[in-house]
Design an enzyme around this catalytic site. Structure first.
Site, PDB file in Angstrom:
ATOM      1  N   GLY A  52      -7.925   2.642  -1.767  1.00 46.27           N
ATOM      2  CA  GLY A  52      -8.646   1.851  -2.881  1.00 46.27           C
ATOM      3  C   GLY A  52     -10.119   1.513  -2.299  1.00 46.27           C
ATOM      4  CB  CYS A  79      -6.749   4.736   2.904  1.00 46.00           C
ATOM      5  SG  CYS A  79      -8.517   4.690   3.065  1.00 46.00           S
ATOM      6  CE1 TYR A  80      -8.006  -3.066  -0.019  1.00 46.52           C
ATOM      7  CE2 TYR A  80      -5.930  -2.640  -1.225  1.00 46.52           C
ATOM      8  CZ  TYR A  80      -6.984  -3.515  -0.747  1.00 46.52           C
ATOM      9  OH  TYR A  80      -7.186  -4.920  -1.176  1.00 46.52           O
ATOM     10  CD  GLU A 168      -4.037  10.742  -0.405  1.00 46.89           C
ATOM     11  OE1 GLU A 168      -3.388  10.700   0.946  1.00 46.89           O
ATOM     12  OE2 GLU A 168      -4.838   9.894  -0.665  1.00 46.89           O
TER      13      GLU A 168
END
Ligand code: XMP
Length: 578
Positions: A52, A79-80, A168
């Site tokens: 995000g 990630c975030y 992904e």
């Protein structure tokens, strides 16, 4: 159907892509709001927290129910998601000195269930600025990259795992292996999802959404609207489905003729002048996008009213697909990168009234093609490159003010700005022109990551003058400039098809930029890219012979001042310039 995996949406553009990649493994997955209470996730075999655009230190940033990390359900942060997990469990997250956007080399230092089958250095895809600098207690660091020392962590006893890179996206080569390790090995999910068998259920959904009403369709001739239209025809029969093609004047050369020949049942509405008038004097990308969106609604409204489609017996059908809804901020917290023309106010009203059928809204491009194949649509149509709804308007850049190129490092900062995406947020910055192709993609990425004022790099392949002597003058969208672009695009498209290069690229925008000489005010940018679904993209290089031929024909048959080659991946550039 109860999902085995829930992807918590922390606002990342990649959120739905994660769910889809899990579905590709034959495991049903759904997306839910990031702060879904842990109690509502009981029964899941695993949870994934998406990336995000926020920073965990921003009080308004999305968070998760901390109880989830103690619930005994395996959790994977991406990630975030990694930063959030680390932050909530007492690790340390800091703003990186510079962002890391694009390819990176991941060096695994530990094995274990998440990285099973992943050994040696790996190419991964990064898009972040904040970084975990200290893993929480009890976590093992599984690997690093050159600029990110904590690129993957795990606490297997608690079932908690996280990666800073994006497994992904297609550019992360070991991504499918890592997702499979998590979903199958760690969560123990079983096969319960087969996307090939969707046709029947799609038809049922259309009949259900139409609820006895007829469907009115705007067909663009592109893959999405054609497949959606054909699905509706199949589900409801031709008497209940009417289609119109709007000639906006923003289409490519020969497009209207193609549609006329291939879909004889479509009504063709000439709205060329109307669109040109609506765009008059506008320069900012979002202003143009909104004007086009609103104009589509007006044309729709006019047709609906004149044809008496507005009584309750009719609903509007659209070929909206997943990325369209994601990048418009369709998921609750995604940063607005570009307004999609299907999502402006007028259409929203129809959606709010429930008078809309969007059978492909949860599909990605390649899945739409698979559905089209099942429907028996011709391959030549299905394999067409995607073309954006706002058409050539968003490939014909305008300028409110004029300017000249400025020397910047080893290149020229052009007086032309375009939209980009970095760390899931929109940027609107200048392009840097250099004179030679860099040795590698990594060089391009690191150059952009180092410069705050640019988000795109182009190589000057040919210019009528030295770049320093060229200029931009205030420019709007005129019939003349559109025709200039259409003609150049037509030349490039013909050569691309003839040479077979068309098969090597996923999309090949040709962009007109207001940068040239007094007699030749515009230049052309070539942007051939490879992508799987438009979410990320990498640059494709044209064979030298084709490049030479293309430049030669553009020089000989158009009045442009230069040819530039866009060498920016997505991120940090977007595919389209606006
Ligand atoms: P960007 O430029 O955001 O584009 O990297 C991703 C993909 O979406 C297409 N695109 C659009 N398609 N309406 C569409 O139907 C739009 O407003 C729109 N904007 C971008 C773009 O061509 C690329 O394939």
């Amino acid at each position: 159907m109860i999902p085995q995996i829930t992807v918590l949406d922390a606002g990342g553009q990649y959120c739905h892509l994660i769910a889809r990649k899990v579905r590709d493994l034959g495991v049903y997955a759904e997306v839910a709001a990031s702060d879904t209470p842990a109690s509502q996730l009981a029964g899941r075999r695993g949870v994934i927290i998406s990336g995000g655009p926020s920073s965990v230190y921003d009080p308004a940033s999305p968070t998760i129910d901390p109880a989830l990390l103690r619930a005994g359900i395996p959790v994977l942060g991406i990630c975030y998601g990694q930063q959030l997990m680390a932050h909530l469990l007492g690790g340390r997250v800091e703003k990186g000195e510079r962002g890391e956007y694009g390819f990176a080399q991941f060096d695994p230092v530990a094995s274990g269930s998440l990285l099973r089958g992943v050994s040696g250095k790996q190419q991964v895809w990064m898009s972040h600025r904040d970084t975990v600098v200290a893993a929480p207690e009890g976590f093992e660091v599984l690997g690093s990259t050159a600029t990110c020392t904590v690129a993957a962590i795990a606490s297997p006893e608690r079932g908690l795992y996280a990666v800073q890179f994006h497994p992904e996206v297609v550019h992360t080569e070991c991504g499918p292996q890592i997702l499979s390790n998590f979903v199958r090995e760690i969560c123990g999910c079983t096969q319960d999802w087969d996307p090939a068998g969707q046709l029947q259920s799609l038809e049922d959904q259309i009949r259900h959404a139409a609820a006895g009403r007829n469907v009115f369709f705007f067909v663009s001739g592109g893959v999405d609207s054609t497949v959606a239209y054909t699905l509706c025809l199949k589900a409801l029969g031709k008497d209940r489905v009417h289609g119109t093609y709007v000639d906006t004047g923003l289409m490519r050369e020969g497009e209207t003729e193609f549609v006329r020949a291939n879909f004889p049942s479509l009504i063709i509405e000439d709205a060329r002048e109307q669109f040109l008038n609506a765009l008059e004097g506008l320069a900012a990308p979002e202003a143009k996008r909104n004007a086009i969106g609103e104009e589509f609604v007006r044309v729709q409204q006019r047709i609906l009213e004149s044809e008496h489609y507005l009584n309750g017996d009719w609903v509007l059908g659209q070929g909206t697909i997943y990325p369209d809804t994601i990048e418009s901020g369709g998921t609750a917290k995604a940063d607005l990168i570009k307004t999609h023309h299907n999502r402006v106010a007028g259409i929203q009203k129809l959606i709010d009234e429930g008078r809309i059928v969007e059978p492909l809204a949860s599909f990605y491009k390649d899945e739409v093609r698979a559905v089209g194949r099942q429907l028996g649509l011709p391959e030549a149509l299905l394999e067409r490159h995607p073309f954006p709804g706002p058409g050539l308007a968003i490939r014909c850049l305008c300028a409110e003010e004029g300017g000249v190129a400025e020397r910047l490092g080893d290149g020229w900062k052009l007086p032309v700005r375009s939209v980009g995406v970095q760390g899931d947020s929109r940027t609107y910055r200048s392009a840097l022109a250099i004179t030679e192709f860099p040795a590698s993609d990594d060089d391009t990425a690191s150059l952009i990551n180092r410069m705050d004022s640019i988000n795109r790099i182009v190589v000057a392949v040919w210019t009528a003058e030295e770049i320093g002597k060229m200029q931009s003058v205030p420019s709007t969208l005129t019939a003349e400039r559109l025709e200039r672009l259409r003609h150049a695009d037509g030349i490039v498209r013909r050569l691309t098809l003839e040479s077979g290069f068309d098969n090597d690229v996923w999309q090949f925008p040709v962009v007109l930029i207001p940068f040239g000489t007094p007699g030749r005010p515009d230049s052309v940018v070539l942007r051939p890219i490879y992508s799987v679904d438009g979410m990320t993209a990498s640059v494709v290089r044209m064979p030298a012979e084709l490049m030479a031929k293309t430049v030669h024909e553009l020089r000989a048959h158009t009045d442009i001042a230069g040819v530039f080659y866009d060498i920016t991946n997505k991120p940090p550039g977007t595919i389209e310039w606006e």
